[in-house]
Design a protein around this motif. Structure first.
Motif, PDB file in Angstrom:
ATOM      1  N   TRP A   1     -11.467  45.265  47.242  1.00  0.00           N
ATOM      2  CA  TRP A   1     -11.547  44.103  46.496  1.00  0.00           C
ATOM      3  C   TRP A   1      -9.981  43.937  45.877  1.00  0.00           C
ATOM      4  O   TRP A   1      -9.136  45.004  45.606  1.00  0.00           O
ATOM      5  N   GLN A   2      -9.510  42.850  45.937  1.00  0.00           N
ATOM      6  CA  GLN A   2      -8.138  42.390  45.266  1.00  0.00           C
ATOM      7  C   GLN A   2      -8.247  41.631  44.058  1.00  0.00           C
ATOM      8  O   GLN A   2      -9.170  40.725  44.000  1.00  0.00           O
TER       9      GLN A   2
ATOM     10  N   TYR B   1      -8.425  34.769  36.020  1.00  0.00           N
ATOM     11  CA  TYR B   1      -8.044  35.844  37.160  1.00  0.00           C
ATOM     12  C   TYR B   1      -8.826  35.502  38.353  1.00  0.00           C
ATOM     13  O   TYR B   1     -10.055  34.973  38.191  1.00  0.00           O
ATOM     14  N   GLN B   2      -8.324  35.768  39.645  1.00  0.00           N
ATOM     15  CA  GLN B   2      -8.954  35.442  40.795  1.00  0.00           C
ATOM     16  C   GLN B   2      -9.253  37.145  41.558  1.00  0.00           C
ATOM     17  O   GLN B   2      -8.664  37.670  41.176  1.00  0.00           O
ATOM     18  N   TYR B   3     -10.467  36.893  42.413  1.00  0.00           N
ATOM     19  CA  TYR B   3     -11.006  38.064  42.860  1.00  0.00           C
ATOM     20  C   TYR B   3     -11.200  37.769  44.386  1.00  0.00           C
ATOM     21  O   TYR B   3     -11.933  36.592  44.676  1.00  0.00           O
ATOM     22  N   ARG B   4     -11.128  38.582  45.237  1.00  0.00           N
ATOM     23  CA  ARG B   4     -11.551  38.396  46.533  1.00  0.00           C
ATOM     24  C   ARG B   4     -11.590  39.853  47.169  1.00  0.00           C
ATOM     25  O   ARG B   4     -11.103  40.824  46.763  1.00  0.00           O
ATOM     26  N   CYS B   5     -12.488  39.938  48.457  1.00  0.00           N
ATOM     27  CA  CYS B   5     -12.798  41.043  49.001  1.00  0.00           C
ATOM     28  C   CYS B   5     -12.327  41.103  50.342  1.00  0.00           C
ATOM     29  O   CYS B   5     -12.384  40.128  51.282  1.00  0.00           O
ATOM     30  N   VAL B   6     -11.529  42.238  50.685  1.00  0.00           N
ATOM     31  CA  VAL B   6     -11.107  42.259  52.154  1.00  0.00           C
ATOM     32  C   VAL B   6     -12.094  43.172  52.874  1.00  0.00           C
ATOM     33  O   VAL B   6     -12.115  44.332  52.588  1.00  0.00           O
ATOM     34  N   VAL B   7     -12.871  42.630  53.763  1.00  0.00           N
ATOM     35  CA  VAL B   7     -13.845  43.322  54.620  1.00  0.00           C
ATOM     36  C   VAL B   7     -13.185  43.697  55.943  1.00  0.00           C
ATOM     37  O   VAL B   7     -12.626  42.771  56.658  1.00  0.00           O
TER      38      VAL B   7
ATOM     39  N   VAL C   1      -9.871  44.846  62.246  1.00  0.00           N
ATOM     40  CA  VAL C   1     -10.049  43.177  61.966  1.00  0.00           C
ATOM     41  C   VAL C   1     -10.447  43.145  60.577  1.00  0.00           C
ATOM     42  O   VAL C   1     -11.677  43.602  60.197  1.00  0.00           O
ATOM     43  N   SER C   2      -9.706  42.370  59.702  1.00  0.00           N
ATOM     44  CA  SER C   2     -10.146  42.236  58.281  1.00  0.00           C
ATOM     45  C   SER C   2     -10.459  40.754  58.153  1.00  0.00           C
ATOM     46  O   SER C   2      -9.702  39.927  58.530  1.00  0.00           O
ATOM     47  N   VAL C   3     -11.432  40.551  57.499  1.00  0.00           N
ATOM     48  CA  VAL C   3     -11.604  39.101  57.096  1.00  0.00           C
ATOM     49  C   VAL C   3     -11.806  39.038  55.438  1.00  0.00           C
ATOM     50  O   VAL C   3     -12.154  40.112  54.918  1.00  0.00           O
ATOM     51  N   ILE C   4     -11.036  38.176  54.998  1.00  0.00           N
ATOM     52  CA  ILE C   4     -10.928  37.915  53.531  1.00  0.00           C
ATOM     53  C   ILE C   4     -12.118  36.945  53.003  1.00  0.00           C
ATOM     54  O   ILE C   4     -11.951  35.814  53.562  1.00  0.00           O
ATOM     55  N   SER C   5     -12.466  37.081  52.226  1.00  0.00           N
ATOM     56  CA  SER C   5     -13.800  36.489  51.478  1.00  0.00           C
ATOM     57  C   SER C   5     -13.005  35.430  50.584  1.00  0.00           C
ATOM     58  O   SER C   5     -11.668  35.117  50.475  1.00  0.00           O
ATOM     59  N   GLN C   6     -14.017  34.359  50.136  1.00  0.00           N
ATOM     60  CA  GLN C   6     -13.544  33.335  49.497  1.00  0.00           C
ATOM     61  C   GLN C   6     -12.992  33.683  48.067  1.00  0.00           C
ATOM     62  O   GLN C   6     -13.325  35.076  47.840  1.00  0.00           O
TER      63      GLN C   6
END
Length: 580
Positions: A252-253, A285-291, A297-302
């Motif tokens: 999580w970022q 504040y904003q949050y997203r998750c790098v999977v 290979v990483s996919v970043i969530s919305q």
């Protein structure tokens, strides 16, 4: 391979176009620059059309580049310095300290000069050796890479690559260790089986299609969503993802500057991230998750935005009212009380319900009262805001239908009972019909009286060899017992020659701890019969006595005048026998 340069020493614009035919390629190596375009007073541009170009500088001194686009010191207007790759590819390289691609603005007066690099038609610009830079006496050092003119291509600026538009790979491409390829939102990269990843591929809102030579692209099936809380409450963001048969990892970022920069949140490596006890400083504040899959290979969530609202000013509770102040229920019955909080705009409208005796009745969080057993209890609703304001209802719980068990006298064998009542609902027993004095069936039991047997009645067989006995209860003549009898025998009188002997039979029985006996005499020993010896007639003489004819029984020691021993006679030893 065609190249065109249009400029003179006093000209304005300078441009170089390299056009490939039949997948043509061009390798350029220079001791200064690989490709060098310099304008006069105007623009400088390099355009590559469907060609594979490899440009490098062998210069070890600084200030040189594989591709060098330069506007001169006499460019007084706003020169535009541009590099466009439309199809094909451009690979640049330079020694340490030099650039793969460099834009240079040479005039102080060119304060509005622009530098741009565009890619189209699946073009690839590879400046992994040296990178891309802009410099000069007045230039903003940021190159506008992938401007709105870019519709399809990949640009590597040093170890960082970016996909622009929708790109399909037709040639092999390897992302090496330490390198990153980013697919931003609105872009798509179809690997077409030509992509090998040893570094990091980051689908930052964009899409990676096709297969990789090593690993699976994660697929986010549920995105985190915006979350609104009141300060002090928790907030949870969740992502759901899959990576084929692999188990993806999560990071999580957080962004505190509206998405301009992101930082990893330490130790938050699960599919869900919870912020405990939010405060208003976190608002926005904003949050997203790098999977990330096993192939890197990483996919970043919305992006999900946290909204933290300040707590409104508190309005305390001043009163609580119930819809009933008394209530009567049968056992196991129920009813719902309703509490109204005053004032109507009190901040906390909740109440806490409580029963004074949970063995009589319970009350649930919504005010539902359930009767347990007969008795009285108080149901209270207290304001949850801590004001201590409350309201109460008096509850009476009654029994259900009372069923009478009438008095029943005990018999010899069956217990009786005193009168008592049983509640059909709760099943409890009471001495009184109003159900106030508890009792139990055992306490009301009248013990069976037991038998009282009279004297035995004996019943002998004719021959005395068998006997039965009957004991009859004096309290209930229908209760009879016939225990087993033991019969023994003994001779009472022996048999004689003419009379039968007598046997005494004794019947014995054990009953209720006592021994009972009875006897019967039976003349069942046959007579023995006479054992006769005949004595002949003897005529007396002068010297001897005589005798008549007689018979003597040695058994009974009697004398008879006939051989049937029917007539007994008296024997006189001295002279004769006489008839008795």
């Amino acid at each position: 391979m065609n190249a065109e340069i249009s400029a003179d020493s006093n000209g304005t614009d300078a441009s170089l176009t390299i056009t490939g035919e039949n997948n043509g390629s061009l390798e350029v190596s220079g001791s200064n620059h690989g490709i060098f375009v310099k304008s006069g007073t105007g623009n400088a541009s390099v355009t590559i059309e469907n060609a594979s170009v490899d440009a490098k500088t062998t210069q070890t001194n600084s200030g040189y580049a594989g591709v060098y686009v330069h506007s001169s010191a006499i460019a007084t207007n706003s020169p535009q310095l541009s590099l466009a790759v439309n199809g094909g590819s451009l690979t640049t390289s330079a020694s340490e300290g030099n650039d793969g691609i460099q834009f240079y603005v040479g005039a102080y007066e060119a304060t509005s000069a622009t530098t741009s690099l565009t890619v189209n038609d699946n073009a690839i610009v590879d400046a992994r050796t040296g990178g891309i830079s802009a410099s000069g006496v007045s230039v903003n050092p940021n190159v506008d890479i992938g401007s709105t003119d870019s519709t399809s291509g990949i640009v590597f600026d040093g170890s960082t690559g970016t996909v622009y538009g929708d790109v399909t790979l037709y040639e092999s491409l390897t992302i090496n260790q330490g390198e990153t390829l980013t697919i931003p939102e609105g872009s798509t990269l179809n690997s077409n089986g030509n992509l090998t990843n040893k570094g990091t591929i980051l689908a930052s809102g964009g899409t990676l299609e096709g297969t990789l030579s090593n690993g699976t692209t994660p697929n986010i099936t549920e995105q985190p969503y915006d979350y609104t809380v009141t300060e002090g409450e928790d907030a949870t963001f969740t992502v759901e993802a899959s990576a084929g048969s692999e188990t993806p990892t999560y990071q999580w970022q957080q962004s505190t500057d509206n998405g301009s920069s992101w930082t990893n949140i330490e130790s938050e490596t699960n599919a869900s991230y919870t912020i405990n006890s939010t405060n208003t400083s976190m608002n926005g504040y904003q949050y997203r998750c790098v999977v990330t899959g096993s192939g890197g290979v990483s996919v970043i969530s919305q992006t999900a935005t946290l909204t933290v609202q300040a707590k409104p000013a508190s309005v305390p509770v001043t009163g609580v009212k119930l819809n009933k102040d008394s209530l009567t229920l049968q056992e196991k019955g129920s009813d719902t009380l309703t509490a109204t909080v005053e004032p109507a705009d009190a901040t906390n409208q909740d109440v806490i319900w409580k029963s004074s005796d949970t063995s009589i009745a319970t009350v649930s969080a919504d005010g539902t009262v359930t009767a347990i057993s007969a008795g009285t209890a108080t149901i209270t609703a207290t304001a949850k805001d801590g004001s201590g304001v409350s309201a109460s209802c008096t509850l009476t719980v009654t029994h259900g239908k009372m069923v009478q068990t009438p008095k029943k006298d005990a018999t010899c064998t069956v217990d009786g009972t005193e009168e008592y009542w049983t509640c059909e609902i709760c099943g409890k027993h009471f001495e009184d019909e109003s159900g106030t004095i508890l009792t139990t069936p055992e306490e009301n039991k009248i013990q069976a009286t037991g038998h009282s047997y009279g004297e035995p009645v004996w019943n002998w067989s004719e021959d005395g060899k068998t006997c039965t006995v009957t004991f009859t209860c004096e309290k209930d003549e229908t209760h009879k017992e016939t225990p087993k009898v033991t019969v023994t025998s003994a001779e009472k009188a022996p048999a004689t020659c003419t009379e039968a002997g007598v046997t005494t039979y004794t019947a014995t029985v054990e009953f209720n701890g006592k021994t009972h006996t009875d006897t019967k005499d039976v003349a069942d020993i046959p007579a023995i019969g006479h054992k006769l010896t005949k004595t002949e007639v003897k005529v007396p003489t002068s010297t001897d006595t005589g005798n008549i004819e007689y018979w003597y029984c040695e058994v009974c020691d009697k004398y008879f005048s006939d051989e049937k021993a029917e007539h007994e006679i008296t024997f006189r030893r001295y002279d004769h026998c006489e008839t008795s």
